[in-house]
Design a protein around this motif. Structure first.
Motif, PDB file in Angstrom:
ATOM      1  N   ASP A  48       0.811  -1.223   0.000  1.00 47.10           N
ATOM      2  CA  ASP A  48       0.000   0.000   0.000  1.00 47.10           C
ATOM      3  C   ASP A  48       0.843   1.272   0.000  1.00 47.10           C
ATOM      4  N   ASP A  49       2.141   1.151  -0.209  1.00 49.64           N
ATOM      5  CA  ASP A  49       2.986   2.348  -0.184  1.00 49.64           C
ATOM      6  C   ASP A  49       3.243   2.835  -1.609  1.00 49.64           C
ATOM      7  N   ASP A  50       4.160   3.796  -1.765  1.00 52.76           N
ATOM      8  CA  ASP A  50       4.382   4.417  -3.074  1.00 52.76           C
ATOM      9  C   ASP A  50       5.528   3.800  -3.874  1.00 52.76           C
ATOM     10  N   PHE A  51       6.502   3.200  -3.206  1.00 54.03           N
ATOM     11  CA  PHE A  51       7.623   2.575  -3.910  1.00 54.03           C
ATOM     12  C   PHE A  51       8.231   1.482  -3.052  1.00 54.03           C
ATOM     13  N   ASP A  52       9.024   0.614  -3.667  1.00 48.18           N
ATOM     14  CA  ASP A  52       9.694  -0.484  -2.962  1.00 48.18           C
ATOM     15  C   ASP A  52      11.115  -0.110  -2.587  1.00 48.18           C
ATOM     16  N   TRP A  53      11.612  -0.783  -1.557  1.00 53.34           N
ATOM     17  CA  TRP A  53      13.034  -0.766  -1.244  1.00 53.34           C
ATOM     18  C   TRP A  53      13.692  -1.770  -2.194  1.00 53.34           C
ATOM     19  N   ASN A  54      14.938  -1.511  -2.571  1.00 56.03           N
ATOM     20  CA  ASN A  54      15.622  -2.416  -3.485  1.00 56.03           C
ATOM     21  C   ASN A  54      17.000  -2.791  -2.958  1.00 56.03           C
ATOM     22  N   PRO A  55      17.465  -4.003  -3.323  1.00 54.87           N
ATOM     23  CA  PRO A  55      18.812  -4.403  -2.912  1.00 54.87           C
ATOM     24  C   PRO A  55      19.863  -3.541  -3.606  1.00 54.87           C
ATOM     25  N   ALA A  56      20.907  -3.178  -2.880  1.00 48.12           N
ATOM     26  CA  ALA A  56      22.038  -2.435  -3.434  1.00 48.12           C
ATOM     27  C   ALA A  56      23.309  -3.152  -2.989  1.00 48.12           C
ATOM     28  N   ASP A  57      24.286  -3.260  -3.891  1.00 48.16           N
ATOM     29  CA  ASP A  57      25.523  -3.962  -3.560  1.00 48.16           C
ATOM     30  C   ASP A  57      26.350  -3.172  -2.560  1.00 48.16           C
ATOM     31  N   ARG A  58      26.919  -3.879  -1.587  1.00 48.89           N
ATOM     32  CA  ARG A  58      27.823  -3.239  -0.626  1.00 48.89           C
ATOM     33  C   ARG A  58      29.131  -2.882  -1.321  1.00 48.89           C
ATOM     34  N   ARG A  83      32.063  -3.272  -0.250  1.00 51.46           N
ATOM     35  CA  ARG A  83      33.084  -4.314  -0.072  1.00 51.46           C
ATOM     36  C   ARG A  83      32.789  -5.546  -0.925  1.00 51.46           C
ATOM     37  N   GLY A  84      31.601  -5.568  -1.540  1.00 52.09           N
ATOM     38  CA  GLY A  84      31.270  -6.683  -2.414  1.00 52.09           C
ATOM     39  C   GLY A  84      30.777  -7.924  -1.689  1.00 52.09           C
ATOM     40  N   ASP A  85      30.536  -7.848  -0.363  1.00 51.76           N
ATOM     41  CA  ASP A  85      30.099  -9.041   0.372  1.00 51.76           C
ATOM     42  C   ASP A  85      28.605  -8.950   0.660  1.00 51.76           C
ATOM     43  N   GLY A  86      27.792  -9.174  -0.356  1.00 57.58           N
ATOM     44  CA  GLY A  86      26.348  -9.141  -0.154  1.00 57.58           C
ATOM     45  C   GLY A  86      25.760  -7.776  -0.466  1.00 57.58           C
ATOM     46  N   TYR A  87      24.587  -7.534   0.072  1.00 57.74           N
ATOM     47  CA  TYR A  87      23.895  -6.292  -0.247  1.00 57.74           C
ATOM     48  C   TYR A  87      23.119  -5.752   0.954  1.00 57.74           C
ATOM     49  N   TYR A  88      22.665  -4.516   0.809  1.00 60.86           N
ATOM     50  CA  TYR A  88      21.803  -3.872   1.796  1.00 60.86           C
ATOM     51  C   TYR A  88      20.538  -3.421   1.063  1.00 60.86           C
ATOM     52  N   MET A  89      19.551  -2.915   1.792  1.00 64.46           N
ATOM     53  CA  MET A  89      18.335  -2.424   1.156  1.00 64.46           C
ATOM     54  C   MET A  89      18.382  -0.904   1.114  1.00 64.46           C
ATOM     55  N   ALA A  90      17.970  -0.342  -0.026  1.00 66.69           N
ATOM     56  CA  ALA A  90      18.103   1.092  -0.220  1.00 66.69           C
ATOM     57  C   ALA A  90      16.932   1.672  -1.004  1.00 66.69           C
ATOM     58  N   VAL A  91      16.743   2.981  -0.799  1.00 63.04           N
ATOM     59  CA  VAL A  91      15.820   3.762  -1.603  1.00 63.04           C
ATOM     60  C   VAL A  91      16.625   4.930  -2.167  1.00 63.04           C
ATOM     61  N   PRO A  92      16.840   4.960  -3.485  1.00 68.91           N
ATOM     62  CA  PRO A  92      17.550   6.096  -4.081  1.00 68.91           C
ATOM     63  C   PRO A  92      16.717   7.374  -3.946  1.00 68.91           C
TER      64      PRO A  92
END
Length: 149
Positions: free
Chosen positions: A18-28, A30-39
């Motif tokens: 029900d919100d306006d946009f999604d959070w998306n994965p962004a690469d860390r 250091r290259g070890d996995g990802y975090y969630m981000a909103v540009p």
């Protein structure tokens, strides 16, 4: 303790529909996995994006500490708020500007009464800025009170 960081996938994360946009994965970096981000450029000013962590096995009448890394990078990037499901109206934590682009640590005490908290929501509100991002990473839930720094 339960590690709810996004790369491991042991916790149940859901995008709010029900919100306006999604959070998306962004690469860390250091290259070890990802975090969630909103540009910063996603959506319009005051639009909201909510990412919900579903908590299933919290014991009643006990306390927990939610520890997470967060970053608000960019001029007028917006706000990051955290809500607990049983305290729907007011955020239990809020940050609206970063002093720099560094990652910081947020801590929230979760006290369980007879009713248990069954979710934590990270809400991003879009600001006026066009550059930067709001990011969340390394979400960990530990039993007991939050440790002092």
């Amino acid at each position: 303790s339960v590690d709810c960081s996004f790369s491991r996938g042991v916790c149940d994360w859901k995008q709010d529909t029900d919100d306006d946009f999604d959070w998306n994965p962004a690469d860390r970096d250091r290259g070890d996995g990802y975090y969630m981000a909103v540009p910063a450029f996603v959506g319009h000013k005051n639009d909201m994006g909510r990412l919900k962590l579903l908590l299933t096995d919290l014991k009643p009448k006990s306390s927990y500490c939610l520890i997470f890394s967060y970053r608000l990078a960019g001029e007028k990037v917006g706000k990051l708020r955290v809500f607990l499901a049983n305290k729907k109206t007011a955020p239990v934590w809020e940050e609206s500007k970063g002093k720099d682009e560094k990652w910081r640590t947020g801590k929230i005490e979760i006290f369980q009464g007879a009713e248990t908290t069954n979710s934590v929501t990270f809400e991003s509100e879009r600001g006026k800025g066009k550059t930067g991002e709001i990011g969340v990473d390394n979400v960990i839930l530990i039993s007991g009170l939050c440790p002092e720094d």
